[in-house]
Scaffold this active site. Structure first.
Site, PDB file in Angstrom:
ATOM      1  N   SER A 102      30.377 -29.542 -94.676  1.00 11.21           N
ATOM      2  CA  SER A 102      28.992 -29.768 -94.268  1.00 11.21           C
ATOM      3  C   SER A 102      28.220 -28.495 -93.963  1.00 11.21           C
ATOM      4  O   SER A 102      26.996 -28.531 -93.818  1.00 11.21           O
ATOM      5  CB  SER A 102      28.950 -30.694 -93.039  1.00 11.21           C
ATOM      6  OG  SER A 102      29.562 -30.069 -91.924  1.00 11.21           O
ATOM      7  N   ARG A 103      28.921 -27.358 -93.858  1.00  9.31           N
ATOM      8  CA  ARG A 103      28.207 -26.123 -93.513  1.00  9.31           C
ATOM      9  C   ARG A 103      29.034 -24.909 -93.940  1.00  9.31           C
ATOM     10  O   ARG A 103      30.191 -25.034 -94.340  1.00  9.31           O
ATOM     11  CB  ARG A 103      27.957 -26.045 -92.005  1.00  9.31           C
ATOM     12  CG  ARG A 103      29.237 -26.053 -91.174  1.00  9.31           C
ATOM     13  CD  ARG A 103      28.959 -25.860 -89.698  1.00  9.31           C
ATOM     14  NE  ARG A 103      30.191 -25.794 -88.928  1.00  9.31           N
ATOM     15  CZ  ARG A 103      30.286 -25.223 -87.733  1.00  9.31           C
ATOM     16  NH1 ARG A 103      29.235 -24.686 -87.175  1.00  9.31           N
ATOM     17  NH2 ARG A 103      31.442 -25.205 -87.094  1.00  9.31           N
ATOM     18  N   SER A 110      43.038 -17.102 -93.927  1.00  7.33           N
ATOM     19  CA  SER A 110      42.261 -16.018 -93.326  1.00  7.33           C
ATOM     20  C   SER A 110      43.097 -14.749 -93.342  1.00  7.33           C
ATOM     21  O   SER A 110      44.333 -14.809 -93.303  1.00  7.33           O
ATOM     22  CB  SER A 110      41.893 -16.370 -91.880  1.00  7.33           C
ATOM     23  OG  SER A 110      41.357 -15.254 -91.188  1.00  7.33           O
ATOM     24  N   ASN A 118      39.363 -26.670 -96.395  1.00 11.22           N
ATOM     25  CA  ASN A 118      38.551 -25.663 -95.728  1.00 11.22           C
ATOM     26  C   ASN A 118      38.331 -25.955 -94.248  1.00 11.22           C
ATOM     27  O   ASN A 118      37.983 -25.050 -93.486  1.00 11.22           O
ATOM     28  CB  ASN A 118      37.197 -25.551 -96.448  1.00 11.22           C
ATOM     29  CG  ASN A 118      36.201 -24.716 -95.678  1.00 11.22           C
ATOM     30  OD1 ASN A 118      36.318 -23.493 -95.606  1.00 11.22           O
ATOM     31  ND2 ASN A 118      35.214 -25.371 -95.066  1.00 11.22           N
ATOM     32  N   GLY A 132      35.640 -29.950 -94.410  1.00  9.24           N
ATOM     33  CA  GLY A 132      34.766 -29.035 -93.686  1.00  9.24           C
ATOM     34  C   GLY A 132      33.598 -28.617 -94.556  1.00  9.24           C
ATOM     35  O   GLY A 132      33.147 -27.471 -94.525  1.00  9.24           O
ATOM     36  N   VAL A 159      40.491 -34.712 -90.033  1.00  7.35           N
ATOM     37  CA  VAL A 159      41.609 -34.399 -90.928  1.00  7.35           C
ATOM     38  C   VAL A 159      42.938 -34.286 -90.192  1.00  7.35           C
ATOM     39  O   VAL A 159      44.007 -34.352 -90.811  1.00  7.35           O
ATOM     40  CB  VAL A 159      41.346 -33.112 -91.741  1.00  7.35           C
ATOM     41  CG1 VAL A 159      40.155 -33.298 -92.663  1.00  7.35           C
ATOM     42  CG2 VAL A 159      41.164 -31.905 -90.829  1.00  7.35           C
ATOM     43  N   LYS A 171      46.738 -20.169 -89.573  1.00  9.35           N
ATOM     44  CA  LYS A 171      46.412 -19.612 -90.889  1.00  9.35           C
ATOM     45  C   LYS A 171      47.636 -19.001 -91.563  1.00  9.35           C
ATOM     46  O   LYS A 171      47.762 -19.054 -92.793  1.00  9.35           O
ATOM     47  CB  LYS A 171      45.288 -18.586 -90.755  1.00  9.35           C
ATOM     48  CG  LYS A 171      43.953 -19.193 -90.309  1.00  9.35           C
ATOM     49  CD  LYS A 171      43.460 -20.255 -91.286  1.00  9.35           C
ATOM     50  CE  LYS A 171      42.071 -20.737 -90.961  1.00  9.35           C
ATOM     51  NZ  LYS A 171      41.555 -21.732 -91.936  1.00  9.35           N
ATOM     52  N   TYR A 212      44.836 -19.471 -83.798  1.00  9.06           N
ATOM     53  CA  TYR A 212      44.186 -19.435 -85.103  1.00  9.06           C
ATOM     54  C   TYR A 212      45.049 -18.692 -86.117  1.00  9.06           C
ATOM     55  O   TYR A 212      45.235 -19.148 -87.250  1.00  9.06           O
ATOM     56  CB  TYR A 212      42.816 -18.766 -84.958  1.00  9.06           C
ATOM     57  CG  TYR A 212      41.962 -18.803 -86.199  1.00  9.06           C
ATOM     58  CD1 TYR A 212      41.335 -19.980 -86.599  1.00  9.06           C
ATOM     59  CD2 TYR A 212      41.757 -17.657 -86.963  1.00  9.06           C
ATOM     60  CE1 TYR A 212      40.536 -20.013 -87.735  1.00  9.06           C
ATOM     61  CE2 TYR A 212      40.960 -17.684 -88.096  1.00  9.06           C
ATOM     62  CZ  TYR A 212      40.352 -18.864 -88.476  1.00  9.06           C
ATOM     63  OH  TYR A 212      39.568 -18.893 -89.604  1.00  9.06           O
ATOM     64  N   ALA A 265      48.287 -18.247 -86.039  1.00  9.29           N
ATOM     65  CA  ALA A 265      49.470 -19.048 -86.340  1.00  9.29           C
ATOM     66  C   ALA A 265      49.141 -20.154 -87.336  1.00  9.29           C
ATOM     67  O   ALA A 265      49.908 -20.422 -88.274  1.00  9.29           O
ATOM     68  CB  ALA A 265      50.039 -19.643 -85.056  1.00  9.29           C
TER      69      ALA A 265
END
Length: 242
Positions: free
Chosen positions: A13-14, A142, A90, A11, A64, A159, A155, A157
């Site tokens: 690229s930004r 997170s 990431n 992840g 991924v 993390k 999300y 779950a």
């Protein structure tokens, strides 16, 4: 500090991933940037790493969540760089929604990318780490994985699962000289978070403001060099989850 080392950033690229890639490059690491779809952005990050810090950096498009694709990509990175010393997981997505209305595919997509994606990367890099008799894995989780959040059960779950994965990997691989830690960002200003200036949760942050991607990158840099730290979850949240 990381001269002669090769780092993978998924992840990358930004946002947070780009900041991490540049930070590691500034410390002397060669960087393999894994991205999902934005080739131009990934190439810009690599160009910045090369031009600003004089290190080698290459971009690799990979989903991924795809076990076989990750295996192929890690093999290509090994062919290009010789080996890998540092892995930063990431890559992450959101598909927010209330539990009672959430579609199965939205739950699965988030778990597949955020949690299974990290497992896939760790699984295929571990052999390289063992051969090197060293390795550092840093998973970007997170504060939502620590405290939960309404409307983000998928999300949260993913993390929370990443924290469990981090601690299990840390225990399993420590005898091989491989460390595994996690960074838990709070509200970080990125394209993914959007405009949060009117979000009432900002008032819950003791330091009173959103963080920057560079704040997370600084935590990653610390863990990359902290040779006696493993199994740790380092919050970067302005005190939100105290």
């Amino acid at each position: 500090m990381l001269n002669g080392k090769t780092a993978i950033v998924t992840g990358g690229s930004r946002g947070i991933g780009a900041a991490i890639a540049k930070k590691l490059a500034s410390l002397g690491a060669q960087v393999a940037v894994i991205y999902a779809g934005n080739t131009a952005a990934a190439e810009q990050v690599c160009a910045a790493c090369t031009q600003e810090y004089g290190v080698e950096a290459k971009a690799y498009q990979c989903n991924v969540a795809d076990f076989a694709a990750v295996k192929e990509t890690v093999a290509q990175i090994r062919a290009d760089f010789g080996t890998v010393h540092l892995l930063v997981n990431n890559a992450g997505i959101t598909r927010d929604g209330l539990l009672a209305m959430m579609k199965e595919e939205d739950y699965d997509a988030v778990l597949d990318t955020n949690l299974k994606g990290a497992f896939n990367m760790i699984r295929h890099c571990t052999g390289l780490f063992i051969r090197n008799r060293e390795g550092c894995i840093i998973n970007i989780t997170s504060v939502v994985g620590l405290a939960g959040n309404a409307g983000q059960c998928n999300y949260a779950a993913s993390k929370a699962g990443l924290i469990g994965l981090t601690k299990s990997v840390a225990k399993e691989l420590a005898p091989k000289g491989i460390r595994c830690n996690a960074v838990a960002p709070g509200f970080i200003a990125t394209d993914m978070t959007g405009d949060q200036t009117d979000n009432p949760l900002l008032k819950s942050i003791p330091l009173g403001a959103m963080g920057k991607a560079e704040d997370v990158a600084a935590a990653v840099a610390y863990l990359a060099a902290a040779n006696y730290v493993t199994g740790e979850v380092l919050r970067v949240d302005g005190g939100l989850a105290m």
